[in-house]
Scaffold this motif. Structure first.
Motif, short mmCIF file in Angstrom:
data_model
loop_
_atom_site.label_atom_id
_atom_site.label_comp_id
_atom_site.label_asym_id
_atom_site.label_seq_id
_atom_site.Cartn_x
_atom_site.Cartn_y
_atom_site.Cartn_z
N ASP A 38 0.82 -1.22 0.00
CA ASP A 38 0.00 0.00 0.00
C ASP A 38 0.85 1.27 0.00
N ASP A 39 2.04 1.20 0.57
CA ASP A 39 2.92 2.37 0.64
C ASP A 39 3.71 2.62 -0.65
N PRO A 79 4.49 3.54 -4.54
CA PRO A 79 3.88 4.44 -5.52
C PRO A 79 3.06 3.62 -6.53
N PRO A 80 2.07 4.24 -7.18
CA PRO A 80 1.19 3.50 -8.10
C PRO A 80 1.92 2.75 -9.21
N HIS A 81 2.97 3.39 -9.79
CA HIS A 81 3.65 2.71 -10.89
C HIS A 81 4.40 1.47 -10.39
N GLU A 82 4.87 1.46 -9.16
CA GLU A 82 5.53 0.29 -8.60
C GLU A 82 4.52 -0.82 -8.29
N ARG A 83 3.34 -0.41 -7.83
CA ARG A 83 2.28 -1.40 -7.54
C ARG A 83 1.87 -2.13 -8.79
N ARG A 84 1.77 -1.39 -9.91
CA ARG A 84 1.39 -2.02 -11.19
C ARG A 84 2.43 -3.04 -11.62
N ARG A 85 3.69 -2.76 -11.33
CA ARG A 85 4.76 -3.69 -11.69
C ARG A 85 4.67 -5.00 -10.93
N ARG A 89 1.99 -6.62 -10.23
CA ARG A 89 0.93 -7.51 -10.77
C ARG A 89 1.50 -8.31 -11.84
#
Length: 77
Positions: free
Chosen positions: A66-67, A69-75, A77
Protein backbone atom coordinates in the motif's frame (compact mmCIF):
# COMPACT_ATOMS: atom_id res chain seq x y z
CA UNK A 1 -7.92 -18.54 8.33
CA UNK A 2 -11.01 -19.89 10.06
CA UNK A 3 -9.99 -23.46 9.13
CA UNK A 4 -6.73 -22.94 11.00
CA UNK A 5 -8.51 -21.63 14.07
CA UNK A 6 -10.94 -24.56 13.96
CA UNK A 7 -8.04 -27.01 13.69
CA UNK A 8 -6.36 -25.37 16.67
CA UNK A 9 -9.56 -25.63 18.70
CA UNK A 10 -9.90 -29.33 17.91
CA UNK A 11 -6.25 -29.93 18.74
CA UNK A 12 -6.69 -28.09 22.04
CA UNK A 13 -9.61 -30.36 22.96
CA UNK A 14 -7.51 -33.42 22.09
CA UNK A 15 -4.59 -32.15 24.17
CA UNK A 16 -6.84 -31.51 27.17
CA UNK A 17 -8.36 -34.98 26.85
CA UNK A 18 -4.91 -36.56 26.68
CA UNK A 19 -3.67 -34.66 29.73
CA UNK A 20 -6.82 -35.75 31.58
CA UNK A 21 -5.90 -39.31 30.63
CA UNK A 22 -2.44 -38.85 32.12
CA UNK A 23 -3.99 -37.77 35.41
CA UNK A 24 -6.50 -40.62 35.59
CA UNK A 25 -4.31 -43.53 34.37
CA UNK A 26 -1.39 -44.94 36.32
CA UNK A 27 1.64 -46.96 35.32
CA UNK A 28 3.30 -47.22 31.93
CA UNK A 29 0.15 -46.25 29.97
CA UNK A 30 0.31 -42.88 31.73
CA UNK A 31 3.86 -42.43 30.44
CA UNK A 32 2.82 -43.22 26.87
CA UNK A 33 -0.22 -40.96 27.07
CA UNK A 34 1.99 -38.25 28.60
CA UNK A 35 4.46 -38.44 25.72
CA UNK A 36 1.65 -38.21 23.16
CA UNK A 37 0.01 -35.38 25.11
CA UNK A 38 3.33 -33.51 25.21
CA UNK A 39 3.81 -33.90 21.46
CA UNK A 40 0.25 -32.74 20.75
CA UNK A 41 0.73 -29.74 23.04
CA UNK A 42 4.04 -28.88 21.38
CA UNK A 43 2.43 -29.14 17.95
CA UNK A 44 -0.44 -26.94 19.13
CA UNK A 45 1.94 -24.23 20.32
CA UNK A 46 4.09 -24.29 17.17
CA UNK A 47 1.02 -24.21 14.92
CA UNK A 48 -0.46 -21.27 16.84
CA UNK A 49 2.81 -19.36 16.62
CA UNK A 50 3.09 -20.00 12.88
CA UNK A 51 -0.54 -19.04 12.29
CA UNK A 52 -0.14 -15.74 14.14
CA UNK A 53 3.21 -15.10 12.43
CA UNK A 54 1.72 -15.69 8.99
CA UNK A 55 -1.14 -13.32 9.77
CA UNK A 56 1.23 -10.59 10.95
CA UNK A 57 3.50 -11.16 7.97
CA UNK A 58 0.63 -10.78 5.53
CA UNK A 59 -0.44 -7.55 7.22
CA UNK A 60 3.10 -6.17 6.99
CA UNK A 61 3.33 -7.17 3.32
CA UNK A 62 -0.02 -5.52 2.57
CA UNK A 63 1.10 -2.32 4.31
CA UNK A 64 4.34 -2.35 2.32
CA UNK A 65 2.43 -2.78 -0.95
CA UNK A 66 0.00 0.00 0.00
CA UNK A 67 2.92 2.37 0.64
CA UNK A 68 4.41 1.84 -2.82
CA UNK A 69 3.88 4.44 -5.52
CA UNK A 70 1.19 3.50 -8.10
CA UNK A 71 3.65 2.71 -10.89
CA UNK A 72 5.53 0.29 -8.60
CA UNK A 73 2.28 -1.40 -7.54
CA UNK A 74 1.39 -2.02 -11.19
CA UNK A 75 4.76 -3.69 -11.69
CA UNK A 76 4.00 -6.19 -8.94
CA UNK A 77 0.93 -7.51 -10.77
Amino acid sequence: MSEGVLALAVELVVAIALWAGVVTVSGWPAILIGVVAGLVTLHLLVTAILLVGARLGLRALQRWIDDLPPHERRRLR
